[in-house]
Write a protein that holds these residues in place. Structure first.
Motif, PDB file in Angstrom:
ATOM      1  N   LEU A   5      26.330 -37.676 -12.378  1.00  0.00           N
ATOM      2  CA  LEU A   5      27.597 -37.678 -13.111  1.00  0.00           C
ATOM      3  C   LEU A   5      28.321 -39.010 -12.973  1.00  0.00           C
ATOM      4  O   LEU A   5      28.869 -39.531 -13.955  1.00  0.00           O
ATOM      5  CB  LEU A   5      28.490 -36.533 -12.618  1.00  0.00           C
ATOM      6  N   TRP A  11      32.156 -28.993  -6.093  1.00  0.00           N
ATOM      7  CA  TRP A  11      31.405 -28.851  -7.347  1.00  0.00           C
ATOM      8  C   TRP A  11      31.625 -27.462  -7.950  1.00  0.00           C
ATOM      9  O   TRP A  11      31.768 -27.315  -9.172  1.00  0.00           O
ATOM     10  CB  TRP A  11      29.927 -29.100  -7.101  1.00  0.00           C
ATOM     11  N   SER A  20      34.455 -37.307 -15.022  1.00  0.00           N
ATOM     12  CA  SER A  20      34.130 -37.408 -16.446  1.00  0.00           C
ATOM     13  C   SER A  20      35.169 -38.180 -17.253  1.00  0.00           C
ATOM     14  O   SER A  20      34.897 -38.574 -18.389  1.00  0.00           O
ATOM     15  CB  SER A  20      33.964 -36.001 -17.043  1.00  0.00           C
ATOM     16  N   GLN A  41      34.266 -32.602 -11.329  1.00  0.00           N
ATOM     17  CA  GLN A  41      33.557 -32.996 -12.540  1.00  0.00           C
ATOM     18  C   GLN A  41      34.529 -33.493 -13.608  1.00  0.00           C
ATOM     19  O   GLN A  41      34.256 -34.472 -14.313  1.00  0.00           O
ATOM     20  CB  GLN A  41      32.745 -31.820 -13.107  1.00  0.00           C
ATOM     21  N   TYR A  97      26.272 -35.402  -8.029  1.00  0.00           N
ATOM     22  CA  TYR A  97      27.322 -36.423  -8.048  1.00  0.00           C
ATOM     23  C   TYR A  97      26.757 -37.746  -8.556  1.00  0.00           C
ATOM     24  O   TYR A  97      27.406 -38.455  -9.321  1.00  0.00           O
ATOM     25  CB  TYR A  97      27.912 -36.596  -6.651  1.00  0.00           C
TER      26      TYR A  97
END
Length: 351
Positions: free
Chosen positions: A116, A73, A83, A79, A113
Motif C-alpha cells: 500500500l 489493518w 491511500s 489504509q 503495508y
C-alpha cells in the motif's frame, strides 16, 4: 485590470518566497503503533530532532494501546490515511514480537503495508522496539524479527532496540526504560527519535554507505585510561572548493574508553547511540597498536611503562593491525588531564 495586477503581484511574492526557502517541502511522516509510540509523544520528538538538523517534518500519529500492525489493518483507518498519498514515510511499530507470531506479523502482514505504501508513493519503515526488563533475555529475538520484517519488505529499519541493547550491555545503565520497566523514559524516547532521524535521513544514497567518518572528542586521563564521555561525528562536509563550514554539523555519537596495556598497545571500547543507513554503530571493543614510533613512545620504552606517571606517551596514531587496516585513532596529549581523540573510521554499511 487592477485585479489582474494584484493577482500577478501575489504570484510574484509567492515565487520569491519559494526561491528564498529553496522551495523545499517538509517531509511527511505517518507513525503507526501503540503506547511505545505515543508515550512521550515520540513523533514530536522526531520533529524536534530533525528541526535541529535543518530538516522540516510534519508528523501524524495513529497509535492505540496494545495495538499490533494487524489490529490497525483490521480497523481500516491506516489504509485510508496511506491511500491519501499525503505521506513520504510510514513508520510501523508493534510490541516486542520476539516469538514466531510476531515474526509472522512483521514479515507477512508487513507486506500489506509495503504494497500500500509503495502504491501511494511512500517509503515503509520499521521502528524496532525492545522487550520489557522482565523478558530482557528475548532481546535477540526482537532484533532478529524486526530486521527480518524490514528486509523482507524492502523497508528502512530504524534499529532503536539494537541501539538500546548496545547501550545497556556496554554501560549497565537502564535509564532508557521508564518506571514500569517497559515503556521508555523521556531519555529513552529521545534516543529513539535520534535513531529514527538518523535512519530516515542520515544518508541519501547507497554509494555513501562506505564513506569515511571522523569521530572526535575530548578525553580525560585516569591512570592508564582515557575516558571520552562524549564523542561527536561530523556530517555534510564536502571536499575542496565545495566545502561550506556552515553546512557541517557536529552530532553527538557516543562514548569511548581507551585502555593502555603497554607503551604501544591499547584496547578501545565504545558505545554509540547513533545509526545511519538503518544500521547502528552499536558497541564493541578492539585492540590497537601504535602505528609508528614517535618521541613520546620512545621515552616510554626508555623509562619503563609500569613506572611512568607522565602520560605524554599516549600521543600518537594507533590502528588495529591488518584486520583493521584503513582506519585508526589519533591521540593528542594536551596536559596531564586531557587529550583530544580523533577516530578515523567509516559509516555502517547496509547488511
Amino acid at each position: 485590470m487592477k485585479k489582474n495586477h494584484y493577482l500577478m503581484l501575489l504570484l510574484l511574492v509567492i515565487c520569491l518566497a519559494k526561491l528564498q526557502t529553496g522551495g523545499a517541502e517538509p517531509q511527511r511522516l505517518l507513525f503507526v503503533g501503540n503506547s511505545l509510540t505515543y508515550v512521550n509523544d515520540l513523533p514530536l520528538l522526531v520533529e524536534q530532532v530533525a528541526g535541529n538538523r535543518g530538516i522540516e517534518l510534519v508528523t501524524t500519529q495513529l497509535a492505540k494501546p496494545n495495538y499490533a500492525i494487524v489490529d490497525h489493518w483490521a480497523d481500516g483507518q491506516v489504509q485510508n490515511l496511506i491511500s491519501t498519498g499525503n505521506y513520504d514515510y510510514v513508520i510501523i511499530q508493534q510490541g516486542p514480537s520476539s516469538q514466531s507470531d510476531g515474526h509472522h506479523m512483521l514479515v507477512n502482514d508487513g507486506r500489506l503495508y509495503r504494497d500500500l505504501t509503495h502504491a501511494h508513493g511512500a517509503q515503509l519503515a520499521y521502528y524496532m522496539v525492545w522487550p520489557s526488563l522482565l523478558y530482557y533475555h528475548t532481546f535477540p529475538g526482537v532484533i532478529a524479527n524486526y530486521t527480518a520484517g524490514a528486509e523482507a519488505n524492502d523497508a528502512i529499519l530504524c534499529p532503536v532496540g539494537e541501539v538500546w541493547k548496545a547501550h545497556f550491555d556496554a554501560t549497565g545503565d537502564f535509564s532508557y526504560y521508564g518506571s514500569d520497566g517497559f515503556h521508555p523514559s523521556l531519555t529513552g524516547s529521545r534516543v529513539a527519535a535520534e535513531v529514527i532521524v538518523d535512519s530516515l535521513f542520515g544518508e541519501e544514497s547507497a554509494e555513501q554507505s562506505f564513506q569515511q567518518a571522523w569521530i572526535t572528542g575530548v578525553g580525560h586521563i585516569e591512570e592508564n585510561q582515557i575516558i571520552v564521555p562524549q564523542l561527536h561525528i561530523t556530517r555534510h562536509g564536502a571536499f575542496g572548493n565545495d566545502h561550506e563550514p556552515a553546512d557541517v554539523a557536529r552530532v553527538p555519537w557516543g562514548q569511548a574508553t581507551i585502555t593502555f596495556h603497554s607503551c604501544h598497545e591499547t584496547t578501545m571500547s565504545y558505545v554509540s547511540n547513533r545509526a545511519v543507513n538503518g544500521m547502528a554503530f552499536g558497541s564493541g571493543s578492539q585492540p590497537m597498536q601504535r602505528l609508528v614510533m614517535n618521541q613520546a613512545g620512545q621515552l616510554c620504552d626508555d623509562l619503563s611503562f609500569p613506572q611512568l606517571t607522565d602520560k605524554a606517551f599516549f600521543s600518537g596514531t594507533f590502528f588495529g593491525g591488518a584486520e583493521r587496516d584503513g582506519e585508526g585513532v589519533h591521540i593528542d596529549y594536551l596536559n596531564s588531564e586531557q587529550v583530544i581523540v580523533t577516530w578515523y573510521t567509516y559509516l555502517p554499511a547496509r547488511r
